[in-house]
Design an enzyme around this catalytic site. Structure first.
Site, PDB file in Angstrom:
ATOM      1  N   PHE A  98       3.165   1.877   1.059  1.00  0.00           N
ATOM      2  CA  PHE A  98       1.837   1.126   1.543  1.00  0.00           C
ATOM      3  C   PHE A  98       1.439   0.193   0.586  1.00  0.00           C
ATOM      4  CE2 PHE A  98       0.417   5.294   0.268  1.00  0.00           C
ATOM      5  CZ  PHE A  98      -0.284   5.084  -1.086  1.00  0.00           C
ATOM      6  N   VAL A 133      -3.534  -2.070  -2.146  1.00  0.00           N
ATOM      7  CA  VAL A 133      -4.560  -0.983  -2.108  1.00  0.00           C
ATOM      8  C   VAL A 133      -4.122   0.123  -1.224  1.00  0.00           C
ATOM      9  CG1 VAL A 133      -6.229  -2.094  -0.460  1.00  0.00           C
ATOM     10  CG2 VAL A 133      -7.067  -0.292  -1.847  1.00  0.00           C
ATOM     11  N   CYS A 135       2.929  -3.461   1.400  1.00  0.00           N
ATOM     12  CA  CYS A 135       2.118  -4.284   2.605  1.00  0.00           C
ATOM     13  C   CYS A 135       0.844  -4.403   2.848  1.00  0.00           C
ATOM     14  CB  CYS A 135       3.060  -3.567   3.832  1.00  0.00           C
ATOM     15  SG  CYS A 135       2.798  -1.922   4.243  1.00  0.00           S
ATOM     16  N   HIS A 136       0.240  -3.710   2.138  1.00  0.00           N
ATOM     17  CA  HIS A 136      -1.344  -3.195   2.255  1.00  0.00           C
ATOM     18  C   HIS A 136      -2.004  -3.720   1.022  1.00  0.00           C
ATOM     19  CE1 HIS A 136      -5.286  -1.471   3.187  1.00  0.00           C
ATOM     20  NE2 HIS A 136      -4.948  -1.794   4.336  1.00  0.00           N
ATOM     21  N   PHE A 137      -2.221  -4.828   0.534  1.00  0.00           N
ATOM     22  CA  PHE A 137      -2.051  -6.018   1.044  1.00  0.00           C
ATOM     23  C   PHE A 137      -1.350  -6.891   0.011  1.00  0.00           C
ATOM     24  CE2 PHE A 137      -6.288  -4.843   2.524  1.00  0.00           C
ATOM     25  CZ  PHE A 137      -6.144  -4.933   3.934  1.00  0.00           C
TER      26      PHE A 137
END
Length: 176
Positions: A71, A81, A74-76
């Protein structure tokens, strides 16, 4: 403790959690944890049916944080985070695991939460997340349902709290 349920232990390592995801830990009719990359813990360090804030059961689990967790890419982008919803899902995962641990049968589904508060974040520089679940009630009727309060701690600081986490075990999910 339900001694009729296979594989009852006071703690579980990563291989045990993977076995749960394959439906091998609590038998073919018991609830399963998700497989990676939706599995949000590396180990369950403690599980008991007597302790906790409400003396109805307690479960504690850990997730080791590193920048390679999927994650973070891609986040962010440029501001990595861990999504807060994944911490919430981890708490639901643990309530479902507890229901299997006490002998519940069926497919686990999150049913709701009373209140969630986010007061911090999990960054790729963090080391360890600890999830704590205090069971409030287990209903064992046609529908098996667990009700619990939980918290998420990162590196010694509580950053999420949730009240009235609800998970049900369903024999048939076609009409859910």
């Amino acid at each position: 403790m339900n001694t009729c349920t296979p594989n009852i232990k006071p703690s579980y390592d990563y291989n045990d959690l993977l076995a749960s995801g394959r439906g091998e830990l609590f038998g073919s009719e018991g609830p399963q944890l998700p497989a990676p990359s939706m599995l949000m813990m590396d180990r369950i360090t403690k599980i008991t049916d007597k302790e906790g804030l409400f003396e109805k059961g307690y479960i504690e689990a850990e997730l080791d944080i590193n920048q390679d967790l999927p994650f973070f890419g891609c986040h962010f982008i440029g501001d990595p985070v861990m999504p807060g919803c994944l911490g919430l899902d981890a708490m639901w995962q643990l309530v479902g695991f507890y229901l299997g641990w006490v002998g519940g049968k069926g497919k686990g589904r999150a049913l709701g939460v009373g209140e969630v508060k986010f007061t911090g974040q999990i960054l790729p520089t963090a080391k360890k997340v600890i999830y704590r679940i205090n069971m409030k009630r287990v209903i064992n009727r046609k529908l098996v349902m667990g009700l619990a309060d939980g918290e998420v701690e990162v590196d010694g600081r509580i950053i999420y709290t949730a009240t009235d986490l609800k998970v049900g075990l369903f024999q048939d999910t076609t009409s859910f």
